[in-house]
Design a protein around this motif. Structure first.
Motif, mmCIF file in Angstrom:
data_model
loop_
_atom_site.group_PDB
_atom_site.id
_atom_site.type_symbol
_atom_site.label_atom_id
_atom_site.label_comp_id
_atom_site.label_asym_id
_atom_site.label_seq_id
_atom_site.Cartn_x
_atom_site.Cartn_y
_atom_site.Cartn_z
ATOM 1 N N UNK A 136 0.826 -1.214 0.000
ATOM 2 C CA UNK A 136 0.000 0.000 0.000
ATOM 3 C C UNK A 136 0.859 1.261 0.000
ATOM 4 N N UNK A 137 2.024 1.203 0.605
ATOM 5 C CA UNK A 137 2.918 2.365 0.624
ATOM 6 C C UNK A 137 3.449 2.663 -0.770
ATOM 7 N N UNK A 138 3.768 1.618 -1.536
ATOM 8 C CA UNK A 138 4.247 1.809 -2.907
ATOM 9 C C UNK A 138 3.155 2.433 -3.775
ATOM 10 N N UNK A 139 1.940 1.941 -3.624
ATOM 11 C CA UNK A 139 0.809 2.470 -4.396
ATOM 12 C C UNK A 139 0.575 3.935 -4.042
ATOM 13 N N UNK A 140 0.614 4.245 -2.769
ATOM 14 C CA UNK A 140 0.402 5.624 -2.318
ATOM 15 C C UNK A 140 1.533 6.540 -2.782
#
Length: 170
Positions: A136-140
């Motif tokens: 989720x951090x990469x997507x954000x």
């Protein structure tokens, strides 16, 4: 013999490494099943008594994830009650896994970064990490970089996967 030139080091490619933003601090997980009868049955009186006798100070200044590792059906108030007990000690409390906890921490800090430094530049979101950076951090990160970056890639400079390229401005 020709000199070997490191094209990656000489490129204008900007590396966005989520590990650089990994919040320092101890992560802990509180498993509600430890206070359930045989790990599955919540008896309210016993549950409350066990929480009352728990040493919550061990979670001082820690990031805490509350979950239940068994398939028990736990009422919502149980996690809330645990969170209330943790509140005077923990830095942050979430209901979920340690990965959910890390995702929540990134969701708080990534919007605060000044992405204008990546204006009109090719950016690579560094892929390999030694710390538990959640997907989720990469997507954000990509979401926040996209309005600024000329292009976004993922991975390592030597083997990056292209993800985004801004359209040519006329």
């Amino acid at each position: 013999m020709e000199e070997i030139i490191n094209k990656v080091a000489n490129s204008v490619l900007e590396v966005f490494d989520l590990e650089d933003y990994y919040p320092k601090g101890i992560r802990a997980q509180v498993d509600i099943s430890q206070w359930l009868l045989e790990g599955f049955l919540l008896k309210e009186k016993d549950f409350r008594e066990q929480l009352k006798n728990q040493d919550w100070s061990q979670y001082q200044d820690q990031y805490v994830a509350i979950n239940c590792s068994t398939d028990a059906i736990v009422p919502a108030w149980a996690s809330i009650l645990v969170a209330i007990q943790l509140a005077p000690f923990a830095k942050k409390i979430i209901n979920g896994t340690l990965e959910d906890l890390d995702a929540s921490l990134y969701e708080e800090l990534l919007p605060k970064i000044d992405y204008s430094v990546y204006e009109n530049k090719p950016v690579i979101i560094k892929g390999c990490s030694r710390k538990p950076v959640p997907m989720r951090a990469y997507v954000l990160a990509a979401h926040h970089l996209q309005p600024f970056a000329r292009s976004i890639m993922y991975g390592e400079a030597c083997s990056a996967v292209p993800l985004y390229k801004a359209s040519k401005k006329e």
